[in-house]
Design a protein around this motif. Structure first.
Motif: not given
Length: 515
Positions: A344-360
């Protein structure tokens, strides 16, 4: 710089230093250099065996550690706090003559390695996987004068990170070339550089006498099975690629009954220590390739060795499920990641996506939202599977969007790193593209059972080992437990229970066979 409680703990450890050591500090006028200098000064003030000197490392800030009068081979480029503070303490103790608890045979192999090995490890201070790699390489550098290692805080040395295209940690380089990615144990690293010893090790494994219970897999299920079997007074072994399994990649654990909070690596270490108390033969750095029967049960390993058992417990666990779309493999560690805590820290201030809507997935989105500019959650189904409390938390944050009925179709990039993700609306069929820098895949697990496809062990459509209420498989004498089996609810505590069940059933099988 260190609070009173941390100093008290540190003071206890520093008592183990047996010989004088020198801490060299290379710095400039930056704030981070001042932090390193302050940290080194505090360490020196706590032990009369620690002295400070001016360093000359090309990277600044940098703290180097060695026995007094010895050229430093262990370096920390950055401020070794966060998860790396333990690495710093261990480096001090090892330079001060405190012995390692690693396998003596493995330590001797390290001392006798021939050649020059200059390791560099890029880390993030929030990465829970990184310390294992840093500590293993620091130990190797301490033992062998032909080995050096430098830990590099990727968040501080951004120019290097960008130049080498590092987008996931830990990233290890050897003599300037990429050596490995992700968590690696000391044994795995040694096996990779000391290839000449592989045949000898395989031959030694072939000579081992048959076990009463042979457990394949070193996660919670495997550990529980080994303990319950060994407590019966029968010859027991665990063979695994690494001890701890998927738990080693888990950060916070809050649902382990009677323990309000722990972390994966800590739980794994406790499991291993418990297993060792029963004299279980622990064989790591090995991956199963097949299972056959010739009177005894044979576990064939990818190394070419074969282990034999009168009964077997399969507890090989699971791994992160992949998207399986174009571009995923090409951009793995170049924008496609599976651990938000580590990368996560490598994407500071950038846009990202998370694939998956479960708890994780929703937990990952919440964690990332505090670091990145914006998070888009893509969920394939028309509803989220995450707990309502997590969904409410995510929706309350101003920089998380959740898109349902979204089928990921492709990972896009410029040839060197990710720059977008493509998905299709499953209701309208409309195609969409989102520009971003990173994609975190959180779509569940797939069982590690590929080696069983040609065996007599029956697998489900999902690749899970089919077992009965006692953990028995379709192959007599073979039992299974944990995430590799078709038990509902993939949870640590459930895996442990199923491991115990499998071991007790294996013992019952041995008694009946003997009769």
């Amino acid at each position: 710089m260190l609070d009173a409680n941390l100093k008290q703990q540190l003071d206890t450890y520093l008592q183990y230093i047996k010989q004088p050591i020198e801490v060299s500090v290379s710095g400039d006028d930056s704030a981070k250099s001042k932090e390193v200098t302050e940290l080194a000064s505090e360490l020196a003030s706590m032990s009369d065996k620690i002295s400070l000197k001016q360093g000359s490392n090309a990277r600044t800030p940098c703290m180097s550690i060695a026995a007094a009068g010895v050229e430093p081979r262990v370096h920390f480029a950055g401020v070794p706090l966060g998860h790396e503070f333990t690495s710093l303490v261990l480096a001090l103790l090892q330079a001060g003559g405190h012995p390692s608890k690693a396998d003596p045979e493995l330590l001797e192999r390290i001392r006798h390695l021939k050649g020059e090995f200059h390791f560099e490890t890029y880390i993030s201070l929030s990465c829970h996987n990184c310390p294992d790699v840093v500590q293993a390489l620091n130990l190797m550098a301490n033992l062998n004068p032909n080995i050096t290692h430098v830990m590099i805080d990727g968040g501080l040395f951004q120019d290097e990170v960008n130049q080498r295209g590092v987008m996931a940690v830990p990233a290890v380089y050897l003599n300037g070339e990429h050596f490995g990615q992700g968590r690696m144990t000391l044994e795995e690293i040694v096996e990779k550089v000391d290839t000449s010893a592989a045949e000898d090790k395989a031959a030694a494994l072939n000579e081992k006498a048959p076990y009463d219970v042979l457990v394949v897999g070193g996660g919670p299920a495997g550990a529980a099975a080994a303990i319950y079997a060994a407590r019966k007074g029968i010859r027991t072994a665990i063979v695994a690629e690494r001890f701890g399994g998927q738990v080693m990649d888990t950060v916070g654990i809050e649902n382990f009954i009677s323990v309000t909070y722990t972390e994966g690596p800590k739980l794994s270490a406790a499991l291993e220590q418990h297993v060792k108390e029963y004299g279980v033969d622990i064989i790591t750095g090995q991956r199963a390739a097949n299972i056959k029967r010739d009177g005894l049960l044979n576990i064939e390993l990818e190394s070419g060795a074969t282990l034999k058992g009168k009964s077997v417990v399969l507890a090989t666990g699971a791994r992160w499920r992949e998207l399986g779309v174009p571009g995923e493999e090409q951009y793995r560690t170049k924008g496609v990641a599976y651990c938000p805590h580590c990368d996560g820290p490598f994407y500071k201030g950038k846009k990202v996506a998370v694939i998956g809507g479960g708890n994780s997935g929703i937990e990952a989105a919440i964690d990332l939202a505090g670091i990145v500019e914006h998070v888009t959650v893509l969920e394939f189904a028309d509803t989220l599977r995450a707990d309502e409390v997590l969904v409410k938390k995510a929706k309350s944050m101003g920089n998380i969007d959740i898109i349902k009925n979204a089928q990921t179709t492709e990972v896009l990039g410029d040839g060197s790193k990710v720059n977008a993700i493509a998905y299709k609306d499953r209701v309208t069929g409309e195609a969409h593209t989102i520009e971003l820098a990173g994609i975190f895949v959180q779509i569940g697990l797939v069982p590690n059972t590929g080696f069983l496809k040609e065996s007599e062990v029956e697998l489900s459509r999902m690749g899970e080992v089919i077992i009965d209420a006692k953990g028995a498989t379709s192959m007599p004498g073979v039992f299974a437990a944990g995430d590799a089996a078709n038990i509902p609810y993939k949870q640590i505590i459930i895996s442990m229970g199923s491991g115990a069940t499998a071991a007790l059933s294996a013992f019952d099988y041995l008694i009946r066979e003997a009769e």
